[in-house]
Design an enzyme around this catalytic site. Structure first.
Site, PDB file in Angstrom:
ATOM      1  N   LYS A  54       0.586  -1.517  -0.163  1.00 53.05           N
ATOM      2  CA  LYS A  54      -0.343   0.195   0.047  1.00 53.05           C
ATOM      3  C   LYS A  54       0.869   1.784   0.269  1.00 53.05           C
ATOM      4  O   LYS A  54       0.678   2.021  -1.037  1.00 53.05           O
ATOM      5  CB  LYS A  54      -1.032   0.350   1.026  1.00 53.05           C
ATOM      6  CG  LYS A  54      -2.097  -1.004   1.287  1.00 53.05           C
ATOM      7  CD  LYS A  54      -3.161  -1.062   2.701  1.00 53.05           C
ATOM      8  CE  LYS A  54      -3.628  -2.134   1.878  1.00 53.05           C
ATOM      9  NZ  LYS A  54      -4.507  -3.135   3.570  1.00 53.05           N
ATOM     10  N   GLN A  98      -4.338  -1.532   9.044  1.00 53.83           N
ATOM     11  CA  GLN A  98      -4.593  -3.039   9.056  1.00 53.83           C
ATOM     12  C   GLN A  98      -5.616  -3.790   9.333  1.00 53.83           C
ATOM     13  O   GLN A  98      -4.414  -4.303  11.006  1.00 53.83           O
ATOM     14  CB  GLN A  98      -2.789  -3.490   8.257  1.00 53.83           C
ATOM     15  CG  GLN A  98      -3.076  -4.547   8.296  1.00 53.83           C
ATOM     16  CD  GLN A  98      -3.411  -4.826   6.148  1.00 53.83           C
ATOM     17  OE1 GLN A  98      -2.902  -3.658   5.549  1.00 53.83           O
ATOM     18  NE2 GLN A  98      -3.926  -6.292   5.954  1.00 53.83           N
ATOM     19  N   ASP A 121     -11.196   2.388   3.732  1.00 51.44           N
ATOM     20  CA  ASP A 121     -11.165   1.046   3.522  1.00 51.44           C
ATOM     21  C   ASP A 121     -12.923   0.893   2.743  1.00 51.44           C
ATOM     22  O   ASP A 121     -13.296  -0.533   2.464  1.00 51.44           O
ATOM     23  CB  ASP A 121     -10.844   0.316   4.655  1.00 51.44           C
ATOM     24  CG  ASP A 121      -9.297  -0.400   4.204  1.00 51.44           C
ATOM     25  OD1 ASP A 121      -9.404  -1.106   3.494  1.00 51.44           O
ATOM     26  OD2 ASP A 121      -9.418  -0.224   5.821  1.00 51.44           O
TER      27      ASP A 121
END
Ligand code: NDP
Length: 284
Positions: A54, A98, A121
């Site tokens: 990422k 995460q 997200d």
């Protein structure tokens, strides 16, 4: 093997990232520097690989990334405090924690603490709600990437029968809402579905996210269907495969995603798109 098209997620994600790079450069000219905060708790190997990928994508596109690497035993309270600080920091456009998190931290609480305007997200209940009623908001990256793949391959969705196998909050359910938004007729199947083979065989577009290696064989496929494989697995030789038995299924399809190189690369590209979208979402 009869003709089928390979849906090349690697190529399409590169195309998309290059478009985003241009957009980010234009924002920079206007004085807008997009910044993503990435929080990792502990040092799980798989999570570290995802986080690094990422960060690399951010670097490629020109998005700043700031990292928070927290100890495995960080308290839930400390983590929530960091998120709240980032929520209030005008220099931060996106916040990503995460997953998975250690057991002593509630993932739900963490997701719900992120400001929905920075929820790149797309997991916050407000983002999910906005998607379900067709309002502007962040969309979960994997299903968002699948729509992008279908569109860029010129695969018609409108009026098609779509069967999604799997109903997780991050893939199956948002996928269902996105396919509905594109006017497909959608069926969502799961572990209690009876006669899965017959249900799957109805699909013009079959999307599989069940987390079982090579589960879907040609017996589940209508001739000429489009097949999207979300699964990611590694076998004992460290070779990757999906939820679909590619060699058996591909000859019966009109188009199919490979694993690796199909849905996977799109997930990170769509995270980047969400970071760029954040600028508009935060203006509202
Ligand atoms: P989950 O484990 O959260 O959900 C799996 C779903 O599949 C559940 O809804 C379950 O049903 C259903 N299921 C399980 N077994 C069967 C079966 N035999 N028949 C029908 N349905 C079944 O998985 P995720 O959605 O998180 O992920 C699915 C796969 O996709 C995994 O391999 C994961 O690694 C991969 N993945 C890949 C991503 C990418 O970027 N390419 C991103 C996210 C995930 P029930 O609800 O009834 O239990």
């Amino acid at each position: 093997m009869p003709d089928f098209e390979l849906i090349d997620g690697k190529r399409i994600s590169k195309e998309l990232k290059d478009e985003l790079k241009e957009k980010v450069a234009k924002y920079k000219e206007e004085g807008i520097n997009i910044t993503l905060a990435v929080i990792q708790v502990g040092n799980d190997k798989a999570s570290s690989i995802y986080v690094n990928n990422k960060k690399k994508a951010c670097e490629y596109i020109g998005i700043n990334s700031v990292s928070y690497e927290l100890e495995e035993n960080v308290s839930e309270e400390e983590l929530l405090e960091i998120i709240k600080k980032l929520n209030n920091d005008d220099n931060i456009n996106g916040i990503l924690v995460q997953l998975p998190l250690p057991k002593h931290i509630s993932e739900d609480k963490v997701i719900e603490t992120i400001d929905p305007k920075k929820d790149v997200d797309g997991f916050h209940p407000m983002s999910v709600g906005a998607l379900s009623i067709g309002k502007k908001g962040f969309i979960s990256c994997t299903p968002y990437g699948i729509i992008e793949l279908l569109k860029r391959m010129n695969i018609e969705i409108d009026g098609k029968e779509c069967v999604i196998v799997g109903r997780s909050n991050i893939v199956g359910k948002p996928m269902e809402m996105l396919m509905l938004r594109e006017n497909a007729t959608v069926t969502i199947a799961h572990s209690h579905t009876k006669n899965l083979k017959e249900v799957a065989k109805r699909a013009d577009i079959l999307i599989v996210a069940i987390g079982k290696p090579k589960f879907i064989t040609s017996e589940y496929i209508k001739e000429g269907a489009v097949v999207i494989d979300v699964g990611i697995h590694r076998n004992e030789n460290n070779k990757m495969c999906g939820d679909v038995d590619f060699l058996d299924v591909a000859p019966h399809t009109s188009a199919i995603t490979p694993v690796p190189g199909g849905v996977g690369p799109m997930t990170i590209a769509m995270l980047m798109k969400n970071c760029v979208n954040a600028v508009e979402i935060q203006k509202d």
